[in-house]
Design a protein around this motif. Structure first.
Motif, PDB file in Angstrom:
ATOM      1  N   PRO A  40       1.023  -3.166  -5.481  1.00  0.00           N
ATOM      2  CA  PRO A  40      -0.280  -3.972  -4.901  1.00  0.00           C
ATOM      3  C   PRO A  40      -0.112  -5.246  -5.735  1.00  0.00           C
ATOM      4  O   PRO A  40      -0.421  -5.553  -6.913  1.00  0.00           O
TER       5      PRO A  40
ATOM      6  N   SER B 279      -1.443  -9.080  -6.833  1.00  0.00           N
ATOM      7  CA  SER B 279      -2.603  -9.647  -7.172  1.00  0.00           C
ATOM      8  C   SER B 279      -2.478 -11.212  -7.313  1.00  0.00           C
ATOM      9  O   SER B 279      -1.505 -11.833  -7.040  1.00  0.00           O
TER      10      SER B 279
ATOM     11  N   LYS C   5      -9.392 -11.085  -3.584  1.00  0.00           N
ATOM     12  CA  LYS C   5      -9.240 -11.179  -5.135  1.00  0.00           C
ATOM     13  C   LYS C   5      -9.867 -12.169  -5.876  1.00  0.00           C
ATOM     14  O   LYS C   5     -10.451 -12.368  -6.936  1.00  0.00           O
TER      15      LYS C   5
ATOM     16  N   ARG D 228       0.873  -1.073   0.010  1.00  0.00           N
ATOM     17  CA  ARG D 228      -0.369   0.054  -0.043  1.00  0.00           C
ATOM     18  C   ARG D 228       0.907   1.159   0.124  1.00  0.00           C
ATOM     19  O   ARG D 228       2.181   1.312   0.474  1.00  0.00           O
TER      20      ARG D 228
ATOM     21  N   TRP E 280       1.676  -7.193 -11.783  1.00  0.00           N
ATOM     22  CA  TRP E 280       2.205  -6.819 -10.580  1.00  0.00           C
ATOM     23  C   TRP E 280       3.828  -6.832 -10.865  1.00  0.00           C
ATOM     24  O   TRP E 280       4.798  -5.909 -10.447  1.00  0.00           O
TER      25      TRP E 280
ATOM     26  N   ASP F 131      -7.857  -0.692  -0.783  1.00  0.00           N
ATOM     27  CA  ASP F 131      -7.511   0.430  -1.678  1.00  0.00           C
ATOM     28  C   ASP F 131      -8.010   0.232  -3.090  1.00  0.00           C
ATOM     29  O   ASP F 131      -8.240   1.361  -3.769  1.00  0.00           O
ATOM     30  N   GLU F 132      -7.796  -1.157  -3.619  1.00  0.00           N
ATOM     31  CA  GLU F 132      -8.563  -1.055  -4.844  1.00  0.00           C
ATOM     32  C   GLU F 132      -9.933  -1.480  -5.070  1.00  0.00           C
ATOM     33  O   GLU F 132     -10.436  -1.131  -5.802  1.00  0.00           O
TER      34      GLU F 132
ATOM     35  N   ASN G 211      -5.384  -5.181 -12.753  1.00  0.00           N
ATOM     36  CA  ASN G 211      -4.310  -5.460 -11.975  1.00  0.00           C
ATOM     37  C   ASN G 211      -4.096  -7.137 -11.635  1.00  0.00           C
ATOM     38  O   ASN G 211      -4.370  -7.311 -10.622  1.00  0.00           O
TER      39      ASN G 211
ATOM     40  N   LYS H 222     -13.098  -1.045  -4.173  1.00  0.00           N
ATOM     41  CA  LYS H 222     -13.817   0.157  -3.408  1.00  0.00           C
ATOM     42  C   LYS H 222     -15.320  -0.080  -3.446  1.00  0.00           C
ATOM     43  O   LYS H 222     -16.067   0.714  -2.757  1.00  0.00           O
TER      44      LYS H 222
ATOM     45  N   ARG I 273     -11.705  -3.986 -12.065  1.00  0.00           N
ATOM     46  CA  ARG I 273     -10.418  -3.497 -11.219  1.00  0.00           C
ATOM     47  C   ARG I 273      -9.571  -4.854 -10.998  1.00  0.00           C
ATOM     48  O   ARG I 273      -8.375  -4.662 -11.311  1.00  0.00           O
TER      49      ARG I 273
END
Ligand code: GDG
Length: 498
Positions: free
Chosen positions: A239, A241, A385, A196, A458, A408-409, A453, A411, A449
């Motif tokens: 971040p 994933s 995720k 983060r 990453w 953070d991602e 990512n 949302k 999202r």
């Protein structure tokens, strides 16, 4: 000393292979699971890489070998080092400290000594297989001293470090008796990756406070020391994933879809299936989740005929005392909830203290209407995720702690503060009662999202930053760009705990 030299070296506490010893004493290797292997495998294959790490069991030196096309360089740890470096300093000092002291961190000077010694061994092994000008990517909190050790031994190397867990605020970090050595250790890298933005900020502040270095995000300026020239280190968020395509494919397979239906039937076809999937770790907030659920049952806002909670708690760090206590506490609570609210035909909590194959995990995600991620502190949380990646039907509601990096991602999840039990209860009710149209809208945006990512993105962005920080690709002879064309999907066996 190994004879072969490699242009790309990954260093992690655990190797991506496990040693399996049969009854007749013969040993073989199986590839162990994890996003890291998936993310790095294409890079390893393209740039002729080697992987330096521990085999997961006490033992003597093993010679480097090749498994499934991966060059493996095993690092040996004695029984005593496993206790002091791994279970002690890594998992009972750094882990609780970096997760905001949810349980107290233990400080022992002999654990620190073992940490230094073992980090030096990892660094020596990496240095011995790294070619001139090679890129070395060090992973995680067990190896924070390795970047500096490598830089001193091999100033020609390009060194990256990624921290998979949070980096704490200075007020907590400053408890650590070896706080300065750790910062110096990490600053041996060219690029430091965190989950983060706030983790990278906490690190930079610690570098400024403890060493007086100038920081201007994302840079930390390290003056010339110990015969090394002044350097500019990049410290920023990357971040992590998951392998989204592989997970989607798994969730699309007819066998997994059929299994998802079967799971709901086996649970007695309740209106709502809620799911928690965690290593049995005090950072994951399993107790807070159970408290909220049991209060909802006690208040009659939920009942066991309509709602079941499936809690997968995969065994983890079972030799560490705090984890033994946690297991007792959670299992007592589950027993109480089931005793208080269960009926002959309906269990309130379906508690599973074992690991499952990935197919079963995907089926569980598909079978669940509400996913509960209530971590008190979590670097990222890949489960959140994975749930999103599995839901190609654009259904399901993710309840997600704001203390997990994933918040953070993601949302459009229902973000919660797990310490606020009333708020958590309301979010659970909102998830249970949510209309299909809103579920679809939220899940669509989460899926977009997660797709944007994935783990390939990453690793590519980290390696590109590493390459940029060293004057571009030519000097180091490796170009991360073609990685975009590679196939990321690999076979992974069932998970075991780290
Ligand atoms: C650390 C950081 C960060 C779990 N049980 C089973 C199983 N799993 C898999 C999950 C997921 C993985 O393990 C757990 O990943 P998390 O991210 O949720 O958590 P940590 O283990 O604490 O990981 C974390 C991560 O590193 C990566 O940087 O996100 O914050 O703490 O993939 O699916 N897999 C299978 N069976 C199980 O029973 N197959």
């Amino acid at each position: 000393m190994a004879d072969e030299r490699y242009a790309f070296v990954v260093v992690s506490n655990r190797l991506p292979v496990d040693r399996v010893v049969a009854d007749d004493g013969s040993a073989s290797w199986t590839q162990s699971p994890g996003g890291l292997v998936t993310a790095l495998e294409p890079v390893m294959r393209q740039i002729e890489g080697a992987w330096v790490g521990w085999i997961g069991q006490p033992g003597d030196d093993l010679k480097p070998f090749t498994h499934n096309g991966l060059r493996i360089v095993p690092v040996a740890l004695s029984e005593g080092e496993i206790e002091s470096y791994y279970e002690g300093f890594s998992n009972d000092t750094i882990w609780p400290l970096y997760h905001d002291v949810i349980v107290p961190a233990t400080y022992h000077r002999d654990w620190w000594d073992a940490y230094v010694e073992v980090n030096q061994r990892f660094a020596d092994n990496a240095a011995s297989v790294a070619d001139t000008g090679a890129t070395v990517w060090v992973q995680d909190y067990q190896l924070q001293l390795v970047p500096r050790m490598l830089r001193l031994a091999r100033p020609d190397l390009v060194i990256g470090f990624f921290n998979h867990i949070p980096f704490p605020a200075y007020g907590l970090y400053s408890q650590l008796p070896w706080r300065t050595q750790i910062i110096e250790g990490l600053l041996g890298a060219d690029v430091l990756g965190f989950q983060r933005v706030s983790d990278a900020g906490n690190f930079s502040r610690a570098a400024r406070r403890l060493l007086g270095y100038t920081t201007r995000s994302p840079y930390v300026d390290v003056p010339a020391t110990e015969g090394l020239p002044a350097r500019r280190v990049v410290a920023r968020a990357f971040p992590i994933s998951i392998d989204v395509t592989a997970f989607e494919e798994l969730a699309h397979s007819p066998a997994v879809q059929a299994r998802a239906k079967e799971i709901r039937e086996e649970l007695g076809n309740p209106k709502t299936v809620m799911l928690g999937v965690d290593r049995l770790d005090y950072t994951k907030g399993i107790g807070h989740r159970l408290k909220a659920f049991s209060e909802l049952l006690a208040e009659g806002r939920l009942n066991v005929v309509d709602v079941t909670l499936v809690q997968v708690a995969s065994p983890s760090r079972e030799r560490v005392e705090t984890y033994k206590h946690l297991r007792d506490e959670i299992e007592l609570t589950v027993g109480r909830i089931n005793g208080d609210f269960g009926t002959i035909g309906h269990q309130a909590v379906n508690y599973l203290h074992h690991g499952f194959p990935r197919e079963e995990m995907a089926a569980l995600y598909l079978a669940s209407d509400v996913m509960l991620v209530t971590a008190l502190r979590d670097g990222m949380n890949l489960v959140a995720k994975e749930y999103v990646a599995a839901r190609h039907d654009e259904d399901g509601v993710l309840v997600l702690s704001e203390f997990a990096g994933a918040a953070d991602e993601l949302k459009t999840s229902l973000r919660i503060n797990p310490h606020d039990i009333d708020g958590l209860k309301d979010a659970i009710m909102q998830a249970v009662d949510m209309q299909r149209a809103e579920r679809r809208k939220r899940m669509r945006s989460l899926r977009k999202r997660v797709r944007e990512n994935d783990v390939g993105h990453w690793s590519r962005s980290f390696l590109r930053a590493l390459s940029d920080a060293n004057g571009g690709i030519d000097r180091y002879g490796f170009d991360p760009d073609p990685l975009g064309d590679l196939e990321w999907t690999v076979e992974r066996p069932p998970s075991t705990s780290p």
